[in-house]
Scaffold this motif. Structure first.
Motif, mmCIF file in Angstrom:
data_model
loop_
_atom_site.group_PDB
_atom_site.id
_atom_site.type_symbol
_atom_site.label_atom_id
_atom_site.label_comp_id
_atom_site.label_asym_id
_atom_site.label_seq_id
_atom_site.Cartn_x
_atom_site.Cartn_y
_atom_site.Cartn_z
ATOM 1 N N MET A 147 0.834 -1.259 0.041
ATOM 2 C CA MET A 147 -0.078 0.003 -0.046
ATOM 3 C C MET A 147 1.019 1.141 0.131
ATOM 4 N N GLY A 148 0.521 2.139 -0.926
ATOM 5 C CA GLY A 148 1.254 3.573 -0.714
ATOM 6 C C GLY A 148 2.732 3.345 -0.963
ATOM 7 N N GLN A 149 2.983 2.632 -1.865
ATOM 8 C CA GLN A 149 4.728 2.516 -2.028
ATOM 9 C C GLN A 149 4.971 2.313 -3.441
ATOM 10 N N ASN A 150 5.967 2.637 -3.778
ATOM 11 C CA ASN A 150 6.607 2.471 -5.043
ATOM 12 C C ASN A 150 7.897 1.909 -5.136
ATOM 13 N N PRO A 151 7.855 0.545 -4.983
ATOM 14 C CA PRO A 151 9.290 -0.141 -4.690
ATOM 15 C C PRO A 151 10.094 -0.121 -6.095
ATOM 16 N N THR B 177 11.183 1.900 -7.780
ATOM 17 C CA THR B 177 11.989 3.043 -7.751
ATOM 18 C C THR B 177 12.743 3.470 -6.155
ATOM 19 N N ASN B 178 11.824 3.062 -5.308
ATOM 20 C CA ASN B 178 12.532 3.437 -4.055
ATOM 21 C C ASN B 178 12.950 2.252 -3.283
ATOM 22 N N HIS B 179 12.523 1.161 -3.613
ATOM 23 C CA HIS B 179 13.244 -0.163 -2.934
ATOM 24 C C HIS B 179 13.156 -1.174 -3.900
ATOM 25 N N THR C 272 -1.736 -4.894 -4.776
ATOM 26 C CA THR C 272 -1.402 -3.553 -4.614
ATOM 27 C C THR C 272 -2.379 -2.539 -4.677
ATOM 28 N N ILE C 273 -2.224 -1.381 -3.656
ATOM 29 C CA ILE C 273 -3.131 -0.361 -3.453
ATOM 30 C C ILE C 273 -2.647 1.048 -3.526
ATOM 31 N N ASN C 274 -2.945 1.451 -4.881
ATOM 32 C CA ASN C 274 -1.991 2.765 -5.160
ATOM 33 C C ASN C 274 -2.830 3.495 -5.840
ATOM 34 N N PRO C 275 -2.959 4.857 -5.820
ATOM 35 C CA PRO C 275 -3.628 5.776 -6.938
ATOM 36 C C PRO C 275 -2.933 5.525 -8.329
ATOM 37 N N LEU C 276 -1.523 5.221 -8.464
ATOM 38 C CA LEU C 276 -0.865 4.932 -9.653
ATOM 39 C C LEU C 276 -0.574 3.502 -9.764
ATOM 40 N N PRO C 277 -0.553 3.016 -11.132
ATOM 41 C CA PRO C 277 -0.282 1.739 -11.344
ATOM 42 C C PRO C 277 1.363 1.745 -11.670
ATOM 43 N N VAL D 57 -6.800 3.125 -5.761
ATOM 44 C CA VAL D 57 -7.330 3.834 -4.789
ATOM 45 C C VAL D 57 -7.448 5.447 -5.055
ATOM 46 N N LYS D 58 -8.318 6.233 -4.470
ATOM 47 C CA LYS D 58 -8.096 7.805 -4.666
ATOM 48 C C LYS D 58 -7.100 7.879 -3.441
ATOM 49 N N ILE D 59 -6.503 9.093 -3.633
ATOM 50 C CA ILE D 59 -5.449 9.643 -2.536
ATOM 51 C C ILE D 59 -6.274 9.766 -1.314
ATOM 52 N N GLY E 48 3.017 6.566 1.127
ATOM 53 C CA GLY E 48 1.586 6.926 0.503
ATOM 54 C C GLY E 48 0.657 6.775 1.667
ATOM 55 N N LEU E 49 0.937 6.312 2.835
ATOM 56 C CA LEU E 49 0.045 6.013 3.899
ATOM 57 C C LEU E 49 0.437 7.132 5.046
ATOM 58 N N THR E 50 1.807 7.322 5.266
ATOM 59 C CA THR E 50 2.191 7.853 6.465
ATOM 60 C C THR E 50 2.272 9.605 6.381
ATOM 61 N N GLN F 259 15.872 10.377 -8.562
ATOM 62 C CA GLN F 259 16.162 11.324 -7.270
ATOM 63 C C GLN F 259 16.107 10.350 -6.075
ATOM 64 N N TYR F 260 16.982 10.927 -5.249
ATOM 65 C CA TYR F 260 16.889 10.211 -3.735
ATOM 66 C C TYR F 260 16.554 11.548 -2.924
ATOM 67 N N ASN F 261 15.464 11.634 -2.357
ATOM 68 C CA ASN F 261 14.809 12.732 -1.642
ATOM 69 C C ASN F 261 15.126 13.936 -2.538
ATOM 70 N N THR F 262 15.955 14.734 -1.847
ATOM 71 C CA THR F 262 16.340 16.289 -2.278
ATOM 72 C C THR F 262 17.644 16.044 -3.332
ATOM 73 N N SER G 78 2.223 15.805 3.344
ATOM 74 C CA SER G 78 2.748 16.011 2.025
ATOM 75 C C SER G 78 2.039 15.143 0.823
ATOM 76 N N LYS G 79 1.143 14.337 1.165
ATOM 77 C CA LYS G 79 0.392 13.638 0.164
ATOM 78 C C LYS G 79 -1.072 14.045 0.272
ATOM 79 N N THR G 80 -1.455 15.042 0.937
ATOM 80 C CA THR G 80 -2.891 15.443 1.174
ATOM 81 C C THR G 80 -2.767 16.935 1.145
HETATM 82 N N1 LIG Z 1 15.709 5.980 -5.553
HETATM 83 C C1 LIG Z 1 15.051 6.312 -4.360
HETATM 84 N N2 LIG Z 1 15.008 5.494 -3.249
HETATM 85 C C2 LIG Z 1 14.549 5.961 -1.944
HETATM 86 C C3 LIG Z 1 14.129 7.396 -1.978
HETATM 87 C C4 LIG Z 1 14.251 8.104 -3.086
HETATM 88 O O1 LIG Z 1 13.928 9.107 -3.119
HETATM 89 N N3 LIG Z 1 14.837 7.632 -4.182
HETATM 90 N N4 LIG Z 1 13.710 7.762 -0.659
HETATM 91 C C5 LIG Z 1 13.911 6.945 0.228
HETATM 92 C C6 LIG Z 1 13.034 7.257 1.467
HETATM 93 S S1 LIG Z 1 13.681 8.385 2.580
HETATM 94 C C7 LIG Z 1 11.655 6.940 1.567
HETATM 95 S S2 LIG Z 1 10.697 7.237 3.058
HETATM 96 C C8 LIG Z 1 11.148 5.804 0.675
HETATM 97 C C9 LIG Z 1 9.980 6.474 0.182
HETATM 98 O O2 LIG Z 1 9.171 5.444 -0.810
HETATM 99 P P1 LIG Z 1 7.862 5.743 -1.382
HETATM 100 O O3 LIG Z 1 6.727 5.811 -0.184
HETATM 101 O O4 LIG Z 1 7.444 4.426 -2.462
HETATM 102 O O5 LIG Z 1 7.984 7.162 -1.908
HETATM 103 P P2 LIG Z 1 7.010 8.051 -2.591
HETATM 104 O O6 LIG Z 1 7.494 8.351 -4.033
HETATM 105 O O7 LIG Z 1 6.816 9.173 -1.748
HETATM 106 O O8 LIG Z 1 5.859 7.296 -3.265
HETATM 107 C C10 LIG Z 1 4.657 7.029 -2.435
HETATM 108 C C11 LIG Z 1 3.767 6.073 -3.117
HETATM 109 O O9 LIG Z 1 2.486 6.267 -2.376
HETATM 110 C C12 LIG Z 1 1.478 6.390 -3.491
HETATM 111 N N5 LIG Z 1 0.313 7.058 -2.706
HETATM 112 C C13 LIG Z 1 0.377 8.462 -2.666
HETATM 113 N N6 LIG Z 1 -0.956 8.833 -1.694
HETATM 114 C C14 LIG Z 1 -1.370 7.844 -1.663
HETATM 115 C C15 LIG Z 1 -2.796 7.395 -0.743
HETATM 116 O O10 LIG Z 1 -3.191 8.179 -0.216
HETATM 117 N N7 LIG Z 1 -3.054 5.973 -0.646
HETATM 118 C C16 LIG Z 1 -2.153 5.038 -1.196
HETATM 119 N N8 LIG Z 1 -2.623 3.616 -0.995
HETATM 120 N N9 LIG Z 1 -0.903 5.383 -2.051
HETATM 121 C C17 LIG Z 1 -0.682 6.427 -2.145
HETATM 122 C C18 LIG Z 1 1.847 7.127 -4.431
HETATM 123 O O11 LIG Z 1 1.074 6.988 -5.964
HETATM 124 C C19 LIG Z 1 3.373 6.530 -4.627
HETATM 125 O O12 LIG Z 1 3.452 5.058 -5.386
HETATM 126 O O13 LIG Z 1 12.113 5.549 -0.251
HETATM 127 C C20 LIG Z 1 13.658 5.248 0.257
HETATM 128 N N10 LIG Z 1 14.314 5.111 -1.072
#
Ligand SMILES: Nc1nc2c(c(=O)[nH]1)N[C@H]1C(S)=C(S)[C@@H](COP(=O)(O)OP(=O)(O)OC[C@H]3O[C@@H](n4cnc5c(=O)[nH]c(N)nc54)[C@H](O)[C@@H]3O)O[C@H]1N2
Ligand SMILES: Nc1nc2c(c(=O)[nH]1)N[C@H]1C(S)=C(S)[C@@H](COP(=O)(O)OP(=O)(O)OC[C@H]3O[C@@H](n4cnc5c(=O)[nH]c(N)nc54)[C@H](O)[C@@H]3O)O[C@H]1N2
Ligand SMILES: [Mo]
Length: 763
Positions: free
Chosen positions: A231-235, A237-239, A258-263, A292-294, A378-380, A660-663, A753-755
């Protein structure tokens, strides 16, 4: 006073967008190609390949990318890294240098006009630098002078609570432990950290319900799960390495929802880059996608639980784990009574999903006993973020899906040691037992008043109640909400100090005086008086292990974070009984102190030397919930989101691109979303674009609305995208200016920052 010449936001300039088709699968050969491109450009090919073979190997260094764990046993043939880990390394080991010479030709105000991408590309800082009051030019300063300036400023404050000590989550256990010890000996608990903007909501919800603020699963649980809900995660790219674990779940017969506004592409389909046979053939990961809607997650989870309840009523014990509920949980009756007041019809519009699809999800959950729920930002990062996570716990408790193999909670952490930093005491709200142990070991009186978290710290600086800001890593101005407000807050300070590897915007939006203290990165050798040192970190699943640098430091002037903390402490504290300068000579001494103060670190020096490290205790994993107030796992009563949009308003989530990695902006592409060479975009539903009389790539201005206040961000390109109606997505940090400082999660105080509620106007 705010300096008008300093730009806290990136410029409103376009970089030349190209749109491509959204790819169908993630990773594969293209990921390898992209890793090599970044490595070759930043580091050089030969040195770069050498580095890649060391990432996440048992004797190598911990990837500074994310906190996803390494396999306990086998490590992949092609090294345990991913495309984005390789980019993180390339960024750190870059050939580019920000030397004292660089600052003689670049003024601070001029640098602030650049984008975060351009600032980052300037490279690694080589020497300690001072910005004198009234000056627009950093100049070299000796380490001794820098330490004594900090000591002088800190000791001139009328109370220790006027200083703020921020931490980003890359800091090692050893440095973090000494940092918090120094801060508490100085006399304050003002220890905000990136966690406050990240998984704080998870920590709040999980501590209350399960008695531990961390997740309960191990990597091996993914091999045994019947069902994983992401839920609320984009692995992708991010994991990225998490996708291999999900692949294992599938291989063993498990399913994925998978539960996410984006596929998100990676979650849908994945080609494992560590297995060459798989470079061209993709694996389908998601079995059921709930778009799901945001902020519709509480409503969605409630509908699922109502459907489960219906089934349970038809045949008692067929869905719920009644034995577990009876023996291990509290507040079940209150939870159930509240659930029965909800109605599916009323909740459904908040989700934006067809009831039939939710029924399929409920069937999958009903049938399976071992469920893992994974989640991230996406949840926190919502007003009701803590409710989101408590609701996940309710679902898992109904199924008895906790404390057993193949089941449990999996908040997927961000920064590679954000969890370890918290274990080491980087927390503005320390537990009394933690402080008692510190006092006993170090013979001092620790402050008991809770300190400022990130949002409180910004407000305190804004009100001039806090005057010195010290950042252990991170990029405070670009990571925090309400950019212009935060910029004023930082500029109100007498002194801002950043312990950093690379140049970033926080060095440019400064207090009256400013210091940059350059430190070693993960990939570099750390040599102290007793010889070469290693540090230790804790991953997302509570495994503590070593990290060894391999490269020669890029400048002889760099100090380790640990040595920097000792230098500051030694120059600030007058009657500390800690021998700061001895501790830094051999990090085993620091680990001994950690062992004496923090439970779970018995035989630290020995066990951290075992291959792969060791697991910290985890009561939820052991099916023991005694640390909660009731002594049991707690069901909770939560309410669906109360946010209602007007017809012309949109919900905006701020998300990360693939580059990107955060900023830290590695590049300008978001390959998995088909958006290249541009960050100033807003993803919108096609119907919304039409409704506003817009066309693809029209330039729009955004206004956020919060309690009668408005904030503005101009010049974004409208992109039609597969996203629910009235939902939009933009990239952070470009739109952080729109996130109001007071718009934050209940209980955890995490910026929402997600609402972000916005209106969109054609420019
Ligand atoms: N390459 C790379 N890796 C990283 C990072 C990075 O910036 N780049 N950042 C690191 C850090 S510090 C963190 S915390 C993690 C972040 O990892 P993620 O949480 O995956 O990062 P976000 O891009 O914020 O993606 C949020 C996801 O939640 C979805 N979403 C948004 N709002 C909602 C909602 O209301 N409900 C649901 N169900 N989904 C929602 C979005 O569509 C998106 O897919 O990644 C870590 N790893
Ligand atoms: N709108 C919006 N805002 C967000 C988020 C969001 O999703 N949307 N996400 C939030 C989240 S989850 C997080 S975690 C925060 C991140 O907030 P931060 O952790 O503050 O930001 P980073 O961009 O990770 O910090 C990057 C900087 O850290 C420094 N650095 C890198 N490696 C090291 C090292 O080894 N040691 C030291 N001392 N310094 C180092 C470099 O100088 C680099 O410029 O941002 C938050 N902000
Ligand atoms: Mo994060």
């Amino acid at each position: 006073m705010k300096n008008k010449n300093l730009k806290a936001q990136p410029p409103e300039e376009f970089t030349g967008i190209q749109l491509t088709e959204v790819p169908k699968t993630a990773a594969g050969f293209k990921a390898i190609k992209s890793s090599l491109k970044h490595i070759t450009e930043e580091v050089g090919l030969a040195k770069g390949i050498g580095l890649l073979t060391k990432i996440n190997q048992k004797e190598g260094f911990d990837c500074p990318g994310c906190a996803w764990p390494d396999p306990d046993e086998k490590r992949a043939f092609l090294a345990e890294y991913c495309e984005n880990g390789a980019k993180a390394i390339a960024e750190e080991a870059t050939k580019n240098r920000v030397s004292p010479m660089f600052f003689t030709t670049h003024s601070v105000s001029e640098l602030s006009k650049l984008s975060d991408y351009e600032i980052g590309k300037k490279g690694r800082i080589t020497h300690p630098m001072l910005l004198k009051e009234g000056s627009d030019q950093y100049e070299e300063i000796s380490w001794n002078d820098a330490f004594s300036l900090i000591g002088k400023e800190l000791n001139a404050l009328s109370s220790p609570d006027e200083a703020i000590f921020y931490t980003s989550g890359r800091t090692s256990n050893e440095a973090a432990f000494l940092y918090q010890l120094f801060v508490r000996q100085f006399g304050t608990n003002n220890l905000p950290d990136c966690s406050n903007m990240c998984h704080e909501s998870s920590g709040s919800a999980l501590s209350e319900t399960l008695g531990i603020g961390k997740g309960s699963v191990t990597l091996d649980d993914f091999n045994h799960a019947d069902l994983v809900i992401v839920m609320g995660q984009n692995p992708g790219t991010n994991h990225p390495r998490m996708l291999s674990a999900l692949k294992d779940t599938k291989k063993n017969g498990g399913k994925i929802i998978t539960i996410n506004p984006l596929p998100e592409v990676g979650l849908m389909n994945f080609k494992d880059p560590q297995n060459p046979i798989n470079w061209f053939k993709g694996d389908k990961l998601t079995d059921l996608f709930l778009q799901v809607k945001i902020n519709g997650d509480v409503a969605l989870l409630k509908i699922i639980m109502l459907l489960l309840l219906e089934k349970e009523k038809q045949e008692k014990g067929s869905v719920f784990d009644l034995e577990f509920i009876k023996n291990k949980t509290a507040n079940f009756d209150e939870f159930l009574a509240d659930l029965e007041t909800e109605s599916i019809e009323k909740l459904l519009p908040q989700t934006g999903i067809e009831l039939e699809t939710i029924k399929t999800a409920a069937d999958m959950i009903a049938k399976n006993k071992k469920v893992i729920v994974c989640w991230a930002m996406g949840l926190t990062q919502h007003k009701n973020a803590v409710d989101n996570i408590r609701e996940i716990v309710n679902l898992l408790l109904l199924k008895g899906s906790i404390g057993k193999k193949g089941a449990g909670t999996c908040p997927v952490r961000g920064h590679s040691n954000v969890q370890g930093d918290r274990t080491m005491g980087i927390w503005e709200k320390p537990k009394d037992s933690f402080l008692d142990n510190l006092e006993k070991e170090f013979n001092f009186k620790a402050p008991r008043k809770h300190g400022y978290d990130v949002v409180d710290a910004i407000e305190a600086m804004h009100e001039k109640k806090a005057k010195v800001f010290i950042g252990m890593g991170g990029n405070f101005i670009s990571a925090t909400p309400d950019t212009e407000f935060t910029s004023e807050a930082l500029q109100n300070c007498d002194l801002t100090v950043h312990i950093s590897t690379k140049l970033n915007r926080s060095h440019l939006i400064h207090g009256k005086k400013a210091l940059i203290l350059p430190c070693l990165g993960r990939s570099e050798k750390d040599i102290q008086e007793s010889g070469e040192q290693f540090v230790s970190v804790e991953n997302s699943m509570g495994v503590v292990h070593q990290s060894h640098g391999h490269l020669a430091p890029l400048s002889s002037e760099l100090k380790s974070e640990t040595a920097i903390v000792c230098g500051i402490a030694d120059n600030t504290l007058k009657d500390s009984k800690v021998k700061w300068n001895d501790l830094k000579t051999n990090y085993d001494f620091i680990r001994d102190k950690i062992e004496n103060t923090i439970p779970g670190f018995e035989n630290y020096n020995k066990r951290v030397r075992q291959k792969g490290g060791f697991y910290l205790p985890n009561n939820a994993r052991d099916n023991n919930f005694s640390p909660t107030k009731t002594g049991k796992a707690n069901f909770t009563v939560n309410k669906p989101s109360e946010i209602k949009l007007n017809e012309n308003e949109f919900m905006m989530m701020t998300i990360r691109t693939h580059d990107q990695y955060n900023t830290t902006i590695y590049g300008l592409n978001d390959r998995y979303r088909g958006i290249l060479n541009e960050r100033r975009v807003i993803l919108m539903n096609e119907n919304d674009i039409k409704k506003l009389d817009l066309k693809k790539l029209d330039v729009v201005n955004l206004t956020s609305h919060f309690k009668g206040e408005e904030r503005y961000a101009n010049k974004f390109l409208a992109i039609p995208y597969d996203i629910p109606e009235q939902c939009t997505a933009t990239y952070f940090p470009e739109t952080n200016v729109l996130v109001p400082i007071k718009s934050k999660a209940d209980i955890s105080n995490t910026p929402a920052s997600k609402t972000v509620i916005i209106t969109i106007n054609k420019a």
